[in-house]
Design a protein around this motif. Structure first.
Motif, short mmCIF file in Angstrom:
data_model
loop_
_atom_site.label_atom_id
_atom_site.label_comp_id
_atom_site.label_asym_id
_atom_site.label_seq_id
_atom_site.Cartn_x
_atom_site.Cartn_y
_atom_site.Cartn_z
N ASP A 518 0.82 -1.22 0.00
CA ASP A 518 0.00 0.00 0.00
C ASP A 518 0.85 1.27 0.00
O ASP A 518 0.33 2.35 -0.23
CB ASP A 518 -0.92 0.01 1.23
N HIS A 519 2.13 1.12 0.32
CA HIS A 519 3.02 2.27 0.36
C HIS A 519 4.12 2.12 -0.69
O HIS A 519 4.47 1.01 -1.06
CB HIS A 519 3.66 2.42 1.75
N THR A 520 4.64 3.27 -1.13
CA THR A 520 5.69 3.27 -2.16
C THR A 520 6.93 3.98 -1.64
O THR A 520 6.85 5.08 -1.08
CB THR A 520 5.21 3.97 -3.44
N SER A 543 7.61 -5.35 5.17
CA SER A 543 6.73 -4.32 5.70
C SER A 543 5.56 -3.97 4.78
O SER A 543 4.77 -3.08 5.09
CB SER A 543 7.54 -3.04 5.99
N GLY A 544 5.47 -4.66 3.63
CA GLY A 544 4.36 -4.40 2.72
C GLY A 544 4.51 -3.11 1.94
O GLY A 544 3.53 -2.38 1.73
N TRP A 545 5.71 -2.81 1.50
CA TRP A 545 5.97 -1.61 0.69
C TRP A 545 6.39 -2.02 -0.72
O TRP A 545 7.07 -3.03 -0.92
CB TRP A 545 7.11 -0.79 1.29
N GLN A 546 6.00 -1.20 -1.67
CA GLN A 546 6.56 -1.33 -3.02
C GLN A 546 7.84 -0.49 -3.08
O GLN A 546 7.91 0.60 -2.50
CB GLN A 546 5.57 -0.82 -4.07
N SER A 589 4.23 10.54 -6.31
CA SER A 589 3.92 11.00 -4.95
C SER A 589 4.15 9.89 -3.92
O SER A 589 3.24 9.48 -3.20
CB SER A 589 2.47 11.50 -4.87
N PRO A 590 5.37 9.37 -3.83
CA PRO A 590 5.64 8.24 -2.93
C PRO A 590 5.58 8.67 -1.46
O PRO A 590 5.72 9.86 -1.13
CB PRO A 590 7.05 7.83 -3.32
N GLN A 591 5.41 7.68 -0.61
CA GLN A 591 5.43 7.97 0.82
C GLN A 591 6.85 8.30 1.30
O GLN A 591 7.03 9.07 2.23
CB GLN A 591 4.89 6.79 1.63
#
Length: 741
Positions: A518-520, A543-546, A589-591
Motif C-alpha cells: 500500500d506504500h511506495t 513491511s508491505g511496501w513497493q 507521490s511516494p510515501q
C-alpha cells in the motif's frame, strides 16, 4: 600499438625508376590480369630492375626505408616514455597513431605490388606472411604475461587476465576492453597487463578487411573495363578517411572509450597510410628541399603532439590529426631521397636498431610495467620503471633474434603457405589453451581457518566489528570469496536498473518489494544508493511496501553540474536523467524517498564545496514537495586500494588493507555541511559509518567475521550490506510508517 608491418621481407615499391608511369597502364595490367603486367609501365611496380642509367634529379631504387625504421623507434620510444610517466611526454600515446599510418602504408604497398605482378592477391599467402611475422613474438609475450600474472598478481585478477589473453589471441581485445571500460562496475579495476594488444587487434581487423576490398575492386575491373582500379582504390580510401575521421571527431567526446579502442575511429589513420602507398610514385617528383623540409616538419608535429597532449586530451578526434599528418609528411617526403631531411637523424644506428626491435619492445614494455613492481614488491615509480624498461629492451632483443626473425625466415614455413597458416593457428590455440588452464585453476587453500559466522542478528555484527580491524588472516570461509567479490552485487543490476552513462530516461521496470504493498518507496541515486538495495528490498517485502529503483551510473543526487572521469567531460546525461527522475517522483507521490550518492565527485563551480551543499539542499526541498518523507543515507568509505586485490596479496596479513576512518572519507567538511543542510531542509539523514567502521579504534575493517565488506574500493558487497539490514531497520521503521498520523 605495435609496429606490425614488415618492410625487410616486403620491399617498398620502387617508385623512382627513370621510366615514366601512368595510372591507365596500371589499371590495364589489372583488368587483363596478364603475366606481362610486370613489364608494363605501371604506377606501382613489382620490384623492377634498377635502371641502367640514373637520370638527373632521381634517386636510386629503395628496397629499405631507413626513415620508416627510425620512425618506428620514435613511435615506440614515445609510447614507453608516456607509460612510465616521464615528465613532459604524457602524450606519448600518439606513437600508436604513428604505427597505424606506417602499417597502412607498408601493407598496402605489399598488396598493390602483388596485384601489379600477378593480377591478383593470394589471401592465403598474405595471412601466412602475417602469421609468421606477428604471431611468434605476440604469443610468446602473451603466454609469458599470463604466467607472470599467475605468479605475481592478486588471485582476484587471474580470470580477467586469462579472458584478456583469449581475446588478444582472437584479435578482439579492443572490443573487450571497450565493453569492460564502459561497464561502471569495472571502473575501479587496474589496467590489464595485456591492454596494449588492442592496437594489434585494430591492425588485424584492418588486415582482414582491406585485402578483401582490393580483391573486389580488381574483380570488378576485370568485369567492367570502364573501372579504373587505382582511382577506385583512391575513392574507397578517401571515403574511409572522411567517414572514419568524422566518426572519430563526433564520438571521441561522447564515447571516449569506444572511440579510443575502436577500428571505426582509427580506420582513417590506416587509410592515410594506404593513400600514401598509392601516391608513392608521384611523390618522387617532390623537390629535394621541399621533401627535406616536409620530413622535419612532420617529425616535429609528432613530437609536439607527444609533448602537448595529456590524458585529458580528447583523443583521437581532431587531436589525432597532428601526429597522423606528421607521420604522413615523413613517409611521403621519404619517397624522395634527400640527404638533409629527417632521415639524417633517423638513419643513425640507435634509431635503426630500436626500430628493428620495436615490435618486441612494444609487446614487452606494458606487461613489465603492470607486473614488474608487484614481482619486486615495490611501489611503481620512475626510478623503478627505468631499469624495468632496460629489461624490456633486453627481452625485445632476445625475442627478435631468437624467435621473431628466425621464424619468419624459416624456409620450412615460407616454402608452403599451409605451413605458415598452420603455425599461426597452432600459436593462437596455444595461447587460448594457456588462458583456459589459468581460468580453470582452483582457488588456493591457505589453511588459515574459518572466521566467525555473521548472522542477521544485530548483536553479532556489533560484537565482531570492534575486533575486526585487527583480524590477522583472511578466513577460508570468507563470503563472498575474494575471487567472487566483483560479482557479489545487487539483483537490480541484472534487471538493468542502474542506468548506463549514455542514457537519460528512467527505467520503468524496476519495481521490487511487495507488489501488493500500500506504500511506495523510491530508491534514488547512483551505485552508492544501489548498494543499499538488498536491505531496503528485504525491509520493503517484510513491511508491505513497493520499492521503485531510480539509479544511474555515477550520477549525483544533489542538483549540481559535474564532470565524469570516464566521459572526460561534463556529465550532461546525469542532469537530464535527474530531471526526468524528479518529474517521475512528482507523478508517483511516494510515501518515502531514500536518496544516496557517492561523495567522490568532481563538482563544477567556483566553490565546489558550496555548490555541492547547496545542490543537496535544493534537491531535498524539491523531493519534499513530492514525497511525504525524504531519508538520505550518507556515503560509505572510499578505500585507497582495491580491497579484494589487497587481501589476495595479504591473506596472512589482512591489517595491511585496513585504513583509518579519517582516510576513507573524502571531503569530510563537505560531508558534515551537507548533512546539516539536508536536515535543515526537513529530511532525515542516516549515517552508516558507525555500522561499518569501529569508531573507538578509528579504523574501517574490510573483513568482519566471515564476511568480506567491499567488492572493490568503495562499494559494499551484497552479502555484507544484507547483514546490515537490522541496523537499517532500526533507523527506518517502515512497519510503523503512518501510525502517528
Amino acid at each position: 600499438m605495435g609496429p606490425t608491418a614488415e618492410h625487410r621481407q616486403v620491399p617498398i615499391p620502387d617508385t623512382v625508376e627513370a621510366r615514366s608511369t601512368t595510372v591507365s597502364e596500371f589499371d590495364a595490367a589489372h583488368v587483363q590480369q596478364s603475366h606481362t603486367a610486370s613489364k608494363r609501365k605501371t604506377s606501382i611496380k613489382a620490384d623492377p630492375s634498377p635502371p641502367k642509367k640514373k637520370q638527373s634529379g632521381q634517386s636510386p631504387p629503395m628496397h629499405f626505408r631507413s626513415d620508416i625504421e627510425g620512425l618506428r623507434a620514435v613511435a615506440v620510444g614515445l609510447v614507453v616514455l608516456a607509460h612510465i610517466n616521464v615528465p613532459y611526454f604524457a602524450g606519448g600515446y600518439v606513437g600508436v597513431d604513428v604505427f597505424f599510418v606506417i602499417s597502412g602504408f607498408l601493407i598496402t604497398s605489399l598488396l598493390l605490388r602483388e596485384i601489379a605482378r600477378n593480377g591478383r592477391i593470394s589471401l592465403a599467402k598474405f595471412y601466412a606472411r602475417r602469421a609468421l611475422r606477428l604471431l611468434p613474438a605476440a604469443v610468446t609475450v602473451l603466454v609469458a604475461t599470463v604466467v607472470a600474472a599467475w605468479l605475481w598478481l592478486p588471485r582476484t585478477r587471474l580470470f580477467d587476465v586469462a579472458a584478456d589473453a583469449t581475446a588478444a589471441a582472437l584479435n578482439v581485445i579492443n572490443v573487450r576492453l571497450a565493453v569492460e571500460g564502459t561497464d561502471y562496475m569495472n571502473a575501479d579495476e587496474p589496467p590489464s597487463p595485456l591492454q596494449h594488444y588492442w592496437s594489434l587487434a585494430v591492425e588485424e581487423q584492418f588486415y582482414l578487411v582491406w585485402p578483401l576490398i582490393l580483391i573486389l575492386l580488381v574483380w570488378l575491373a576485370s568485369r567492367w573495363k570502364a573501372i579504373n582500379v587505382t582511382k577506385a582504390v583512391v575513392v574507397v580510401l578517401s571515403l574511409t578517411v572522411v567517414w572514419s575521421l568524422m566518426v572519430s571527431i563526433e564520438r571521441s567526446a561522447d564515447s571516449p572509450i569506444w572511440s579510443y579502442f575502436g577500428i571505426h575511429t582509427r580506420a582513417w589513420e590506416l587509410a592515410i597510410g594506404a593513400l600514401l602507398a598509392v601516391a608513392a610514385a608521384k611523390l618522387t617528383v617532390i623537390p629535394d628541399r621541399l621533401a627535406a623540409l616536409a620530413s622535419w616538419v612532420g617529425l616535429g608535429m609528432i613530437v609536439l603532439a607527444a609533448v602537448l597532449y595529456t590524458e585529458q586530451t580528447t583523443f583521437p578526434g581532431y587531436a589525432a590529426l597532428l601526429p597522423v599528418l606528421g607521420t604522413a609528411l615523413v613517409i611521403g617526403a621519404g619517397c624522395r631521397q634527400h640527404a638533409s631531411g629527417a632521415d639524417a637523424l633517423l638513419r643513425h644506428r640507435p634509431f635503426q636498431f630500436t626500430g628493428k626491435i620495436s615490435y618486441g619492445l612494444y609487446l614487452w614494455h606494458w606487461p613489465i610495467i603492470m607486473i614488474g613492481p608487484s614481482a619486486l614488491g615495490v611501489e611503481p615509480s620512475l626510478a623503478v620503471m627505468v631499469p624495468l624498461m632496460v629489461l624490456a629492451f633486453v627481452l625485445s632483443v632476445l625475442t627478435y633474434y631468437l624467435i621473431e626473425n628466425p621464424v619468419r625466415r624459416k624456409k620450412f614455413f615460407t616454402l608452403r603457405t599451409s605451413r605458415g597458416l598452420a603455425l599461426g593457428g597452432g600459436l593462437m590455440t596455444t595461447a587460448m589453451a594457456v588462458s583456459a588452464l589459468v581460468m580453470l585453476q582452483p582457488a588456493p587453500e591457505y589453511g588459515f581457518g574459518e572466521g566467525q559466522e555473521v548472522t542477521t542478528g544485530k548483536a553479532t555484527v556489533f560484537e565482531l566489528l570492534p575486533d575486526s580491524a585487527g583480524t590477522e588472516v583472511v578466513p577460508d570461509n570468507l563470503s563472498p570469496a575474494l575471487e567472487d567479490a566483483r560479482q557479489d552485487r545487487p539483483a537490480m543490476y541484472e534487471a538493468g536498473c542502474l542506468i548506463p552513462r549514455e542514457e537519460v530516461e528512467v527505467a520503468q521496470d524496476c519495481w521490487f518489494g511487495d507488489a501488493e504493498g500500500d506504500h511506495t518507496m523510491v530508491l534514488l541515486g547512483d551505485s552508492h544508493a544501489a548498494q543499499w538495495f538488498p536491505p531496503l528490498n528485504q525491509l520493503a517485502e517484510a513491511s508491505g511496501w513497493q520499492l521503485f529503483v531510480m539509479t544511474k551510473t555515477a550520477c549525483s543526487v544533489p542538483d549540481i553540474a559535474e564532470n565524469n572521469a570516464t566521459l572526460d567531460r561534463e556529465y550532461t546525461e546525469c542532469a537530464q536523467w535527474r530531471e526526468n527522475a524528479f518529474a517521475q517522483i512528482e507523478d508517483l507521490s511516494p510515501q518515502m524517498v531514500v536518496a544516496a550518492t557517492g561523495d567522490q565527485k568532481e563538482v563544477i563551480g567556483d566553490d565546489p564545496d558550496t555548490t555541492w551543499v547547496e545542490g543537496w539542499r535544493d534537491t531535498t526541498e524539491r523531493l519534499l514537495d513530492s514525497a511525504e518523507e525524504v531519508v538520505t543515507l550518507a556515503d560509505t568509505p572510499w578505500h585507497s586500494t582495491h580491497v579484494p586485490d589487497c587481501l589476495s596479496d595479504s591473506r596472512d596479513n589482512a591489517p595491511e588493507c585496513v585504513e583509518k576512518i579519517d582516510d576513507v572519507i573524502p571531503f569530510p567538511e563537505r560531508r558534515e555541511d551537507s548533512i546539516e543542510a539536508i536536515e535543515n531542509a526537513g529530511a532525515r539523514v542516516i549515517d552508516p559509518i558507525p555500522w561499518i567502521c569501529d569508531e573507538q579504534s578509528g579504523k574501517c575493517p574490510v573483513v568482519v567475521g566471515d564476511l568480506l565488506a567491499y567488492r572493490d574500493s568503495n562499494h559494499l558487497t551484497t552479502t555484507f550490506a544484507s547483514a546490515l539490514t537490522p541496523y537499517l531497520a532500526a533507523q527506518l521503521p517502515l512497519h510503523s510508517f503512518g501510525e502517528d498520523a
